[in-house]
Design a protein around this motif. Structure first.
Motif, mmCIF file in Angstrom:
data_model
loop_
_atom_site.group_PDB
_atom_site.id
_atom_site.type_symbol
_atom_site.label_atom_id
_atom_site.label_comp_id
_atom_site.label_asym_id
_atom_site.label_seq_id
_atom_site.Cartn_x
_atom_site.Cartn_y
_atom_site.Cartn_z
ATOM 1 N N MET A 208 0.823 -1.207 0.000
ATOM 2 C CA MET A 208 0.000 0.000 0.000
ATOM 3 C C MET A 208 0.862 1.265 0.000
ATOM 4 S SD MET A 208 -2.846 1.310 2.760
ATOM 5 C CE MET A 208 -3.411 -0.352 3.058
ATOM 6 N N CYS A 209 1.992 1.216 0.668
ATOM 7 C CA CYS A 209 2.914 2.352 0.686
ATOM 8 C C CYS A 209 3.360 2.687 -0.736
ATOM 9 C CB CYS A 209 4.110 2.032 1.568
ATOM 10 S SG CYS A 209 5.474 3.215 1.436
ATOM 11 N N ILE A 210 3.770 1.680 -1.472
ATOM 12 C CA ILE A 210 4.221 1.878 -2.852
ATOM 13 C C ILE A 210 3.097 2.464 -3.694
ATOM 14 C CG2 ILE A 210 5.054 0.657 -4.908
ATOM 15 C CD1 ILE A 210 6.227 -1.440 -2.857
ATOM 16 N N ASP A 211 1.907 1.916 -3.541
ATOM 17 C CA ASP A 211 0.756 2.385 -4.318
ATOM 18 C C ASP A 211 0.386 3.822 -3.978
ATOM 19 O OD1 ASP A 211 0.581 -0.069 -5.582
ATOM 20 O OD2 ASP A 211 -0.894 -0.871 -4.179
ATOM 21 N N PHE A 212 0.483 4.198 -2.695
ATOM 22 C CA PHE A 212 0.108 5.558 -2.295
ATOM 23 C C PHE A 212 1.071 6.595 -2.876
ATOM 24 C CE2 PHE A 212 0.384 8.982 1.047
ATOM 25 C CZ PHE A 212 -0.748 9.662 0.614
ATOM 26 N N TYR A 213 2.364 6.342 -2.795
ATOM 27 C CA TYR A 213 3.343 7.283 -3.346
ATOM 28 C C TYR A 213 3.150 7.433 -4.858
ATOM 29 C CZ TYR A 213 6.148 7.696 0.946
ATOM 30 O OH TYR A 213 6.586 7.975 2.220
ATOM 31 N N ARG A 214 2.883 6.340 -5.536
ATOM 32 C CA ARG A 214 2.659 6.408 -6.983
ATOM 33 C C ARG A 214 1.378 7.176 -7.303
ATOM 34 N NH1 ARG A 214 4.092 0.100 -8.528
ATOM 35 N NH2 ARG A 214 6.366 0.328 -8.635
ATOM 36 N N ALA A 215 0.330 6.944 -6.520
ATOM 37 C CA ALA A 215 -0.932 7.647 -6.737
ATOM 38 C C ALA A 215 -0.764 9.141 -6.502
ATOM 39 C CB ALA A 215 -2.015 7.080 -5.820
ATOM 40 N N TYR A 216 -0.023 9.507 -5.500
ATOM 41 C CA TYR A 216 0.221 10.923 -5.203
ATOM 42 C C TYR A 216 0.975 11.587 -6.354
ATOM 43 C CZ TYR A 216 1.938 15.077 -2.699
ATOM 44 O OH TYR A 216 2.242 16.365 -2.320
ATOM 45 N N HIS A 217 1.981 10.908 -6.874
ATOM 46 C CA HIS A 217 2.739 11.440 -8.012
ATOM 47 C C HIS A 217 1.846 11.568 -9.251
ATOM 48 C CE1 HIS A 217 6.085 12.181 -10.708
ATOM 49 N NE2 HIS A 217 5.726 11.155 -11.450
ATOM 50 N N ALA A 218 1.023 10.563 -9.500
ATOM 51 C CA ALA A 218 0.138 10.588 -10.662
ATOM 52 C C ALA A 218 -0.888 11.710 -10.561
ATOM 53 C CB ALA A 218 -0.572 9.241 -10.803
ATOM 54 N N ALA A 219 -1.260 12.092 -9.330
ATOM 55 C CA ALA A 219 -2.226 13.167 -9.124
ATOM 56 C C ALA A 219 -1.587 14.554 -9.222
ATOM 57 C CB ALA A 219 -2.905 13.005 -7.766
ATOM 58 N N GLY A 220 -0.279 14.596 -9.431
ATOM 59 C CA GLY A 220 0.424 15.869 -9.543
ATOM 60 C C GLY A 220 1.178 16.278 -8.302
ATOM 61 N N GLY A 221 1.218 15.398 -7.307
ATOM 62 C CA GLY A 221 1.955 15.707 -6.082
ATOM 63 C C GLY A 221 3.463 15.708 -6.311
ATOM 64 N N ASP A 222 4.155 16.620 -5.653
ATOM 65 C CA ASP A 222 5.606 16.762 -5.797
ATOM 66 C C ASP A 222 6.226 16.786 -4.405
ATOM 67 O OD1 ASP A 222 8.237 17.508 -6.250
ATOM 68 O OD2 ASP A 222 7.744 19.019 -7.752
ATOM 69 N N GLY A 223 7.038 15.786 -4.098
ATOM 70 C CA GLY A 223 7.663 15.698 -2.787
ATOM 71 C C GLY A 223 8.596 16.839 -2.469
ATOM 72 N N ARG A 224 9.090 17.539 -3.484
ATOM 73 C CA ARG A 224 9.973 18.676 -3.251
ATOM 74 C C ARG A 224 9.205 19.913 -2.811
ATOM 75 N NH1 ARG A 224 12.578 17.338 -9.002
ATOM 76 N NH2 ARG A 224 10.323 17.049 -9.288
ATOM 77 N N VAL A 225 7.887 19.899 -3.016
ATOM 78 C CA VAL A 225 7.027 21.017 -2.613
ATOM 79 C C VAL A 225 6.203 20.658 -1.383
ATOM 80 C CG1 VAL A 225 5.138 22.525 -3.338
ATOM 81 C CG2 VAL A 225 6.889 21.822 -4.994
ATOM 82 N N CYS A 226 5.508 19.534 -1.449
ATOM 83 C CA CYS A 226 4.699 19.028 -0.335
ATOM 84 C C CYS A 226 5.056 17.565 -0.136
ATOM 85 C CB CYS A 226 3.213 19.202 -0.640
ATOM 86 S SG CYS A 226 2.115 18.459 0.606
ATOM 87 N N PRO A 227 5.987 17.259 0.760
ATOM 88 C CA PRO A 227 6.472 15.884 0.871
ATOM 89 C C PRO A 227 5.545 14.971 1.657
ATOM 90 C CG PRO A 227 7.545 17.258 2.497
ATOM 91 C CD PRO A 227 6.685 18.185 1.668
ATOM 92 N N ILE A 228 5.600 13.698 1.311
ATOM 93 C CA ILE A 228 5.061 12.654 2.176
ATOM 94 C C ILE A 228 6.148 12.344 3.199
ATOM 95 C CG2 ILE A 228 4.240 10.280 2.332
ATOM 96 C CD1 ILE A 228 3.362 10.527 -0.607
ATOM 97 N N ALA A 229 5.819 12.484 4.470
ATOM 98 C CA ALA A 229 6.763 12.212 5.548
ATOM 99 C C ALA A 229 6.346 10.939 6.267
ATOM 100 C CB ALA A 229 6.810 13.380 6.521
#
Length: 386
Positions: A208-229
């Motif tokens: 689920m961790c792998i899937d969540f990070y991929r889903a966030y990236h696909a939705a336009g999320g950028d860890g350099r701006v708003c990171p998943i911690a």
């Protein structure tokens, strides 16, 4: 190898199922330590012999297999478990049978058992420094996402309290079962991107961790701006996620593969020689490796598998670990650990940003939870050493 000439120990790490990506690394760390101990002559001239079962990431199996190891295999020292729910299955078994259980995983705290040696970080060693870092680096508006079991709910409760002490705000809190996939997480990922929090605190684990990070990236999320911690996302999962979707995201942990020290270089070299790659070396893997060495040192001192005598020898036991010097706290059987925060770079490797200069005493009950009392913030990493 004759059974009567060996020290038999039990191993409960899943090599299949949703948490196997982490538990295989823990198993590997355990087996590497056993190889090293046996290569130098074992303990008092006798090798350590692992008896290993695969619970398949099914929570109820851990307790059943712990019972089998103790009753049928007549083993009194067990090593295993990743999820807190699986630990909770083993706990009453080892207490009832008076066996020792080595748990090499960070957890939510608020537990003590004289039959358990806790090798992973407690909230004061990871949640408090991470909350401090997020507030001071990114901002106070945090969105929580977690898997639906004991550890995420309790960890989020602790993080919520710590954040509030620092003036932080939890925007929302979501939990998902282990049957959810990347498509199932796409909706919350889009909501997060639209809400624009300062950071996301993730307690999702396993696949689920792998899937969540991929889903966030696909939705336009950028860890350099708003990171998943996270407190759990590690090198093995980052490798599976891929650098494009993982860059910028943050983990707080005692150990990272990128630590540049003689002890860690030696550990990684031995791991690569045995398993062909260091791709899945994680903080939980390192903890499992250390716990086996600490156990062997105590067994060397005591000379038998008596639970009470081993327990006494383990209290205050120390080890020069790949992460740095660690010690079993005689007050609560948890472990003094290093504390570090790192972000993922463009190549998919963790780069350590902050660390403490000494091992932190474990405080599993958060007796001293004040965010501003923690000494992490002013101690920046010296780049030449890590």
């Amino acid at each position: 190898m004759k059974t009567q000439e060996s020290w038999k120990i039990g191993i409960l790490f899943s090599t299949s199922g949703v948490t196997s990506i982490i538990e295989v690394s823990q198993l590997n760390g355990t087996l590497l330590a056993i190889d090293e101990i046996n290569a130098r002559g074992g303990v008092r001239g006798r090798p350590i012999e692992p008896v290993s079962y695969n619970p398949g990431s099914v929570v109820s199996n851990y307790g059943d297999m712990a019972e089998k190891l103790i009753v049928e295999d007549r083993i009194t020292a067990l090593f295993g478990c990743y999820m807190s729910s699986s630990r909770k299955e083993v706990l009453p078994v080892v207490e009832r049978r008076n066996a020792l259980f080595f748990y090499p995983t960070l957890y939510e705290g608020f537990e003590y058992s004289p039959n358990v040696i806790y090798g992973g970080a407690t909230p004061n060693q990871n949640s408090v420094p991470l909350a401090n870092h997020l507030i001071n680096t990114y901002g106070k508006r945090i969105f929580f996402v977690g898997s639906d079991y004991i550890y995420p709910r309790e960890s989020n409760r602790v993080m919520r309290n710590v954040l509030r002490q620092g003036g932080g705000e939890v925007l929302d809190e979501r939990y998902y079962g282990f049957d959810v996939d990347e498509a199932g997480l796409a909706e919350v990922a889009r909501e997060i991107v639209a809400m624009k929090p300062d950071a996301i605190f993730s307690t999702v684990v396993g696949q689920m961790c792998i899937d969540f990070y991929r889903a966030y990236h696909a939705a336009g999320g950028d860890g350099r701006v708003c990171p998943i911690a996270s407190l759990t996302t590690n090198e093995a999962e980052i490798a599976a996620i891929g650098p494009e979707a993982s860059v910028g995201h943050i983990t707080a942990a005692p150990y990272f593969r990128s630590i540049n020290s003689p002890a860690n270089r030696k550990f990684l070299k031995a791991y690569k020689q045995k398993f062909g790659s260091v791709r899945d070396v994680t903080s939980c893997c390192e903890a499992a490796y250390c716990q086996m060495h600490i156990f062997a040192n105590a067994l060397e001192e005591v000379g038998d598998m008596d639970t009470d005598r081993l327990h006494e020898a383990l209290l205050g036991a120390t080890f020069d670990a790949p992460q740095g010097h660690i010690k079993i706290d005689p007050d609560n059987t948890h472990t003094y650990l290093q504390s570090r925060i790192a972000h993922v770079d463009e190549s998919g490797e963790f780069v350590i940003e902050n660390k403490v200069r000494r091992a932190l005493k474990p405080d599993p009950y958060l007796v001293y939870p004040q965010i501003h009392d923690w000494s992490f913030r002013p101690q920046k990493v010296i780049k030449s050493t890590e």
